[in-house]
Design a protein around this motif. Structure first.
Motif, mmCIF file in Angstrom:
data_model
loop_
_atom_site.group_PDB
_atom_site.id
_atom_site.type_symbol
_atom_site.label_atom_id
_atom_site.label_comp_id
_atom_site.label_asym_id
_atom_site.label_seq_id
_atom_site.Cartn_x
_atom_site.Cartn_y
_atom_site.Cartn_z
ATOM 1 N N GLN A 195 -21.227 1.342 2.873
ATOM 2 C CA GLN A 195 -20.277 0.424 3.513
ATOM 3 C C GLN A 195 -20.625 0.265 4.989
ATOM 4 O OE1 GLN A 195 -16.359 2.061 3.029
ATOM 5 N NE2 GLN A 195 -16.415 1.920 0.804
ATOM 6 N N LYS A 201 0.820 -1.223 0.000
ATOM 7 C CA LYS A 201 0.000 0.000 0.000
ATOM 8 C C LYS A 201 0.849 1.265 0.000
ATOM 9 C CE LYS A 201 -4.612 -0.776 1.697
ATOM 10 N NZ LYS A 201 -5.626 -0.313 2.638
ATOM 11 N N GLU A 233 -6.551 3.016 -3.444
ATOM 12 C CA GLU A 233 -5.755 1.819 -3.660
ATOM 13 C C GLU A 233 -6.164 1.163 -4.970
ATOM 14 O OE1 GLU A 233 -6.092 -1.608 -1.226
ATOM 15 O OE2 GLU A 233 -8.248 -1.482 -1.037
ATOM 16 N N LYS A 253 -3.845 3.100 9.385
ATOM 17 C CA LYS A 253 -3.972 1.942 8.482
ATOM 18 C C LYS A 253 -2.755 1.034 8.563
ATOM 19 C CE LYS A 253 -6.855 3.973 4.872
ATOM 20 N NZ LYS A 253 -7.053 4.106 3.433
ATOM 21 N N MET A 288 -7.999 -0.942 10.561
ATOM 22 C CA MET A 288 -8.173 0.481 10.265
ATOM 23 C C MET A 288 -8.992 1.136 11.367
ATOM 24 S SD MET A 288 -8.636 0.670 6.168
ATOM 25 C CE MET A 288 -10.103 1.646 6.290
ATOM 26 N N THR A 292 -19.735 7.617 2.593
ATOM 27 C CA THR A 292 -19.359 6.330 3.209
ATOM 28 C C THR A 292 -19.877 6.177 4.645
ATOM 29 O OG1 THR A 292 -17.249 7.345 3.814
ATOM 30 C CG2 THR A 292 -17.276 5.980 1.828
ATOM 31 N N GLU A 300 -3.426 8.491 7.390
ATOM 32 C CA GLU A 300 -4.031 9.286 6.323
ATOM 33 C C GLU A 300 -4.970 10.291 6.967
ATOM 34 O OE1 GLU A 300 -6.252 6.941 3.531
ATOM 35 O OE2 GLU A 300 -4.452 6.059 2.660
ATOM 36 N N LYS A 301 -5.191 11.373 6.287
ATOM 37 C CA LYS A 301 -6.232 12.288 6.750
ATOM 38 C C LYS A 301 -7.567 11.599 6.495
ATOM 39 C CE LYS A 301 -7.725 17.023 6.693
ATOM 40 N NZ LYS A 301 -7.904 16.915 8.159
ATOM 41 N N TYR A 302 -8.445 11.623 7.492
ATOM 42 C CA TYR A 302 -9.761 11.015 7.302
ATOM 43 C C TYR A 302 -10.702 12.049 6.671
ATOM 44 C CZ TYR A 302 -14.233 8.799 8.152
ATOM 45 O OH TYR A 302 -15.480 8.260 7.981
ATOM 46 N N LEU A 303 -11.323 11.652 5.565
ATOM 47 C CA LEU A 303 -12.239 12.560 4.856
ATOM 48 C C LEU A 303 -13.676 12.127 5.162
ATOM 49 C CD1 LEU A 303 -10.341 12.412 1.420
ATOM 50 C CD2 LEU A 303 -10.076 14.149 3.203
ATOM 51 N N HIS A 312 -16.788 6.798 -2.031
ATOM 52 C CA HIS A 312 -15.881 5.825 -2.646
ATOM 53 C C HIS A 312 -16.336 5.618 -4.092
ATOM 54 C CE1 HIS A 312 -13.551 1.885 -2.645
ATOM 55 N NE2 HIS A 312 -14.243 1.867 -3.777
ATOM 56 N N PHE A 347 -16.029 -0.296 6.795
ATOM 57 C CA PHE A 347 -15.147 -0.157 5.627
ATOM 58 C C PHE A 347 -15.371 -1.243 4.575
ATOM 59 C CE2 PHE A 347 -12.525 1.292 9.374
ATOM 60 C CZ PHE A 347 -12.770 2.635 9.196
ATOM 61 N N GLY A 373 -5.920 -4.746 4.296
ATOM 62 C CA GLY A 373 -6.948 -5.214 3.374
ATOM 63 C C GLY A 373 -8.182 -5.548 4.178
ATOM 64 N N GLY A 374 -9.334 -5.443 3.523
ATOM 65 C CA GLY A 374 -10.589 -5.818 4.180
ATOM 66 C C GLY A 374 -10.951 -4.926 5.356
ATOM 67 N N GLY A 375 -10.339 -3.757 5.420
ATOM 68 C CA GLY A 375 -10.659 -2.826 6.507
ATOM 69 C C GLY A 375 -10.093 -3.251 7.858
HETATM 70 P P1 ADP Z 1 -8.998 -1.887 2.637
HETATM 71 O O1 ADP Z 1 -7.855 -2.065 1.681
HETATM 72 O O2 ADP Z 1 -8.730 -2.456 3.993
HETATM 73 O O3 ADP Z 1 -10.321 -2.272 2.066
HETATM 74 P P2 ADP Z 1 -9.172 0.905 1.937
HETATM 75 O O4 ADP Z 1 -7.977 1.764 2.125
HETATM 76 O O5 ADP Z 1 -9.486 0.452 0.561
HETATM 77 O O6 ADP Z 1 -9.082 -0.311 2.935
HETATM 78 O O7 ADP Z 1 -10.442 1.686 2.505
HETATM 79 C C1 ADP Z 1 -11.708 1.058 2.637
HETATM 80 C C2 ADP Z 1 -12.769 2.113 2.935
HETATM 81 O O8 ADP Z 1 -12.440 2.841 4.105
HETATM 82 C C3 ADP Z 1 -12.927 3.174 1.867
HETATM 83 O O9 ADP Z 1 -13.782 2.776 0.853
HETATM 84 C C4 ADP Z 1 -13.498 4.342 2.664
HETATM 85 O O10 ADP Z 1 -14.870 4.202 2.890
HETATM 86 C C5 ADP Z 1 -12.801 4.206 3.983
HETATM 87 N N1 ADP Z 1 -11.575 5.042 4.002
HETATM 88 C C6 ADP Z 1 -10.300 4.607 3.838
HETATM 89 N N2 ADP Z 1 -9.424 5.626 3.934
HETATM 90 C C7 ADP Z 1 -10.158 6.731 4.155
HETATM 91 C C8 ADP Z 1 -9.857 8.117 4.348
HETATM 92 N N3 ADP Z 1 -8.602 8.562 4.345
HETATM 93 N N4 ADP Z 1 -10.882 8.965 4.542
HETATM 94 C C9 ADP Z 1 -12.164 8.549 4.552
HETATM 95 N N5 ADP Z 1 -12.521 7.271 4.394
HETATM 96 C C10 ADP Z 1 -11.538 6.362 4.197
#
Ligand code: ADP
Length: 489
Positions: free
Chosen positions: A234, A119, A291, A160, A170, A441, A202-205, A210, A237, A165-167
């Protein structure tokens, strides 16, 4: 047309294995299934031309058992292997092992798997070439530096695991007070699940949506897009409802997103099918690469429904060195498609997986209703794997038509013997925020869907057949499957 391969082994189970077999057969390819001890009567093993036991029920003994799968591929005379999603689908070592044996992996090369599987490495690569990634660190963060890094990014931040993977692992953190605890928990979980200790921030938005782009790359370096999917519905996640096209985009934004995705795909010489996932911030109208999923995705059918392109067919043709069946200027979107994932789980018990025998089971149907499933009446939902039972995908000329059609389809669906999330997705599809298409999300949380579910009942189809007759129907169907299982080795 001559078949691109004579025989393909499908190294997966459940709905995706069944779905891949269907396209392979349509192309004139013989199919080989593998199954674990928990799956000896599973649908995927019954529909394939040949089926072989690979090992015990634990994934490590079966669907993750590279050597056993390679042996069966050789023994059965397969020329190629389709990995589906999950399990071995993104493992560079699996791709390389198959190549050593002269077998074709139907998916991206080991080189791409390595690039996108890391990642942080991927974040650095795409950041360097000017594709915006979600604001955050480009290197692992340790406990000592985390508070100042988070301060710089500005709360909320998201912790993270690098190997993630798979949330899993996180965690959203709203203040410094929660930071170290979240980091410790993420490290612990990450070590246990992925065997890696590193985490990053990461900054959370919070308002993000998505939105992802389906990419296809051929072996000659040309990359194509099949437009976007929106997957903002979702839970923890994990995607629950997906749709194509995204209701958030106008023509201009869509053009911007597709251009970014194609640039990113071109830069890494992307080959075969893959998904470039972005977060879209509606407040700034910016896209950030999240990703890349170097495999077929669960939600690929919504794209197939609106473009008319069979993504698995393209994957197989490209792996065989052939050209895609379409030109970019021929790809367009017609109407709208929405998918609901039906899981064997109990939404009122923290979505705990629910295993068991399907005592009654009926799939919906009708115009523009597609069901991808790995089950039938009498089949078992094992505890060892993902609890996805079926995907119900509906098309409509408009988004609202697709949405209503999906609601009706879910009302016609019967799954007995295990708990399911059908009422949960039904409630979501009826939610006014979802109906308007104006969601992000956090919709499940913000709309209090789980709380509302406690009071929710919907008009599910009741079959009024006398129970004696119904039993007969059920038994007859199970027997047919048993018979079928004896016919196949
Ligand atoms: P994984 O690889 O574990 O599935 P991802 O990085 O693809 O994790 O993120 C999965 C979900 O988590 C995203 O679709 C989103 O809803 C949420 N997410 C991840 N990173 C962020 C972020 N920086 N800000 C807001 N939501 C996030």
């Amino acid at each position: 047309m001559e078949a691109p391969f004579s025989k393909v082994l499908i190294a997966n189970r459940g709905e995706v294995a069944v779905r891949i077999a269907r396209t392979a057969k349509a192309l004139g390819i013989k199919t080989v299934a593998v199954y674990s001890d928990a799956d000896s009567n599973a649908l995927h093993a019954l529909v394939a031309d040949e089926a072989y036991r690979i090992g015990g029920p634990e994934p490590a003994e079966s669907y993750l058992n590279i050597e056993a799968i390679v042996q069966i591929a050789k023994l059965s005379g397969s020329e190629a292997v389709h990995p589906g999603y999950g399990f071995l689908s993104q493992r560079a070592d699996f791709v390389e092992r198959l190549e050593e044996e002269g077998l074709v992996f139907i998916g991206p090369s080991a080189h791409i798997q390595k690039l996108v599987g890391d990642k942080l490495g991927a974040r650095r690569f795409f950041h360097k070439i000017g594709v915006p990634v979600v604001p955050g660190t480009l290197n692992p963060v340790d406990r000592r530096d985390a508070p100042s890094t988070a301060e710089e990014l500005g709360y909320p931040v998201i912790v993270k695991p690098v190997g993630g993977g798979g949330g899993i692992g996180m965690k959203i953190v709203w203040s410094e007070k929660e930071l170290l605890e979240a980091i410790n928990a993420a490290i612990q979980l990450s070590e246990k699940t992925f065997g890696r200790l590193e985490i990053y921030l990461e900054k959370y938005l919070p308002k993000a949506r998505h939105i992802e782009v389906q990419i296809i790359g051929d072996k000659k370096g040309t990359v194509y897009h099949l437009y976007e999917r929106e997957c903002s519905v979702q839970r923890r996640f994990q995607k629950v409802i997906e749709e194509a096209p995204s209701p958030a985009l106008n023509a201009e934004l869509r053009k911007k997103l597709l251009k970014l995705a194609l640039e990113a795909a071109k830069a890494c010489n992307y080959e075969n099918a893959g998904t470039f996932e972005f977060l879209y911030d509606p407040t700034t109208q910016e896209f950030y690469l999240l990703e890349i999923n170097s495999r077929l995705q669960v939600e690929h059918p919504v794209t197939e429904m609106v473009t008319g392109i069979d993504i698995v067919r393209e994957q197989i043709l490209i792996a065989a060195g052939e050209n895609p069946t379409f030109r970019q200027d021929e790809v367009s979107i017609r109407g709208h498609a929405i998918e609901a994932r039906v899981y064997a789980e109990d939404p009122l018990a923290y979505f705990a997986p629910s295993a068991g025998q399907l005592t009654d089971y009926r799939e919906p149907s009708g115009p523009y209703v597609r069901v991808d499933s790995g089950y039938y009446t009498g089949a078992n939902v094992p505890i060892y794997y993902d609890a996805l039972i079926m995907k119900v995908v509906c098309w409509g000329l408009t988004r609202d038509e697709a949405r209503r059609r999906l609601i009706t389809a879910l009302e016609e669906t019967i799954v007995e013997g295990v708990k399911t999330n059908i009422a949960f997705v039904h409630l979501l599809l009826n939610d006014p925020t979802f109906a308007k298409g104006d969601y992000n999300t956090r919709i499940v949380e913000e709309r209090g869907i789980v709380e509302k579910l406690k009071e929710y009942s919907y008009n599910r189809l009741r079959l009024s057949t006398p129970s004696s007759h119904r039993e007969l129907v059920t038994t007859a169907r199970v027997d047919a499957w048993k018979l079928a299982s004896r016919l196949f080795p």
